[in-house]
Scaffold this motif. Structure first.
Motif, PDB file in Angstrom:
ATOM      1  N   GLY A  66       0.785  -1.228   0.000  1.00  0.00           N
ATOM      2  CA  GLY A  66       0.000   0.000   0.000  1.00  0.00           C
ATOM      3  C   GLY A  66       0.814   1.274   0.000  1.00  0.00           C
ATOM      4  O   GLY A  66       0.250   2.372   0.014  1.00  0.00           O
ATOM      5  N   SER A  67       2.144   1.157  -0.039  1.00  0.00           N
ATOM      6  CA  SER A  67       2.984   2.361  -0.109  1.00  0.00           C
ATOM      7  C   SER A  67       2.886   2.974  -1.511  1.00  0.00           C
ATOM      8  O   SER A  67       2.426   2.313  -2.436  1.00  0.00           O
ATOM      9  CB  SER A  67       4.439   1.996   0.225  1.00  0.00           C
ATOM     10  OG  SER A  67       4.945   1.077  -0.718  1.00  0.00           O
ATOM     11  N   PRO A  68       3.297   4.233  -1.659  1.00  0.00           N
ATOM     12  CA  PRO A  68       3.222   4.852  -2.991  1.00  0.00           C
ATOM     13  C   PRO A  68       4.036   4.064  -4.025  1.00  0.00           C
ATOM     14  O   PRO A  68       5.169   3.663  -3.758  1.00  0.00           O
ATOM     15  CB  PRO A  68       3.818   6.245  -2.774  1.00  0.00           C
ATOM     16  CG  PRO A  68       3.663   6.501  -1.310  1.00  0.00           C
ATOM     17  CD  PRO A  68       3.788   5.157  -0.638  1.00  0.00           C
ATOM     18  N   ALA A  69       3.430   3.840  -5.182  1.00  0.00           N
ATOM     19  CA  ALA A  69       4.084   3.069  -6.239  1.00  0.00           C
ATOM     20  C   ALA A  69       4.974   3.955  -7.094  1.00  0.00           C
ATOM     21  O   ALA A  69       4.648   5.114  -7.343  1.00  0.00           O
ATOM     22  CB  ALA A  69       3.027   2.389  -7.108  1.00  0.00           C
ATOM     23  N   TYR A  70       6.091   3.409  -7.523  1.00  0.00           N
ATOM     24  CA  TYR A  70       7.005   4.105  -8.436  1.00  0.00           C
ATOM     25  C   TYR A  70       7.736   3.074  -9.263  1.00  0.00           C
ATOM     26  O   TYR A  70       7.682   1.883  -8.967  1.00  0.00           O
ATOM     27  CB  TYR A  70       7.986   4.994  -7.667  1.00  0.00           C
ATOM     28  CG  TYR A  70       8.932   4.239  -6.763  1.00  0.00           C
ATOM     29  CD1 TYR A  70      10.214   3.894  -7.185  1.00  0.00           C
ATOM     30  CD2 TYR A  70       8.542   3.858  -5.479  1.00  0.00           C
ATOM     31  CE1 TYR A  70      11.080   3.186  -6.364  1.00  0.00           C
ATOM     32  CE2 TYR A  70       9.404   3.151  -4.646  1.00  0.00           C
ATOM     33  CZ  TYR A  70      10.663   2.826  -5.100  1.00  0.00           C
ATOM     34  OH  TYR A  70      11.520   2.118  -4.291  1.00  0.00           O
ATOM     35  N   VAL A  71       8.394   3.522 -10.322  1.00  0.00           N
ATOM     36  CA  VAL A  71       9.159   2.626 -11.182  1.00  0.00           C
ATOM     37  C   VAL A  71      10.601   2.626 -10.738  1.00  0.00           C
ATOM     38  O   VAL A  71      11.234   3.683 -10.684  1.00  0.00           O
ATOM     39  CB  VAL A  71       9.041   3.023 -12.663  1.00  0.00           C
ATOM     40  CG1 VAL A  71       9.901   2.127 -13.537  1.00  0.00           C
ATOM     41  CG2 VAL A  71       7.586   2.982 -13.117  1.00  0.00           C
ATOM     42  N   LEU A  72      11.106   1.454 -10.400  1.00  0.00           N
ATOM     43  CA  LEU A  72      12.491   1.311  -9.953  1.00  0.00           C
ATOM     44  C   LEU A  72      13.369   1.062 -11.162  1.00  0.00           C
ATOM     45  O   LEU A  72      13.048   0.262 -12.017  1.00  0.00           O
ATOM     46  CB  LEU A  72      12.596   0.130  -8.984  1.00  0.00           C
ATOM     47  CG  LEU A  72      13.968  -0.138  -8.391  1.00  0.00           C
ATOM     48  CD1 LEU A  72      14.421   1.045  -7.542  1.00  0.00           C
ATOM     49  CD2 LEU A  72      13.951  -1.395  -7.539  1.00  0.00           C
TER      50      LEU A  72
END
Length: 114
Positions: free
Chosen positions: A108-114
């Motif tokens: 549920g943490s903010p999603a980002y592209v690694l």
């Protein structure tokens, strides 16, 4: 030799109910992914190929995704050679994020592209 062009689509062409096959590694997946995607890292794709074919047995098209499109292109080519309806997502997760398409995380943490 003459090779057919790799089938590909842009992120806007991926239907909301499309089967996204994410071939990124575990840390990339954990940072953010498409909700409902099937996660099979390229590093163990061949070992888990049976699992992929079970999901695709219904004749569904696989929309193959990685970070920018290189790894997914390899997997798409392999799937097409096996007679499976698969397309590469141009630009991968970077294009997905840039287009504002939804992403989720397991915790549920903010999603980002690694």
């Amino acid at each position: 030799m003459n090779f057919a062009p790799l089938p590909s689509v842009d992120v806007a062409s991926v239907p909301a109910d499309g089967l996204v096959l994410d071939v990124r590694e575990d840390d990339e997946w954990a940072a953010g992914h498409v909700e409902g995607a099937l996660h099979v890292p390229i590093s163990n794709f061949v070992a888990r190929f049976g699992e992929v074919t079970e999901v695709l047995a219904e004749g569904r098209r696989a929309y193959v995704m990685c970070r920018v499109g290189g790894r997914s292109a390899q997997v798409t080519q392999y799937l097409v050679q096996q007679g499976i309806d698969a397309v590469n997502i141009d630009g991968g997760m970077q294009a997905w994020e840039a287009a504002g398409r939804p992403m989720v995380t397991e915790d549920g943490s903010p999603a980002y592209v690694l």
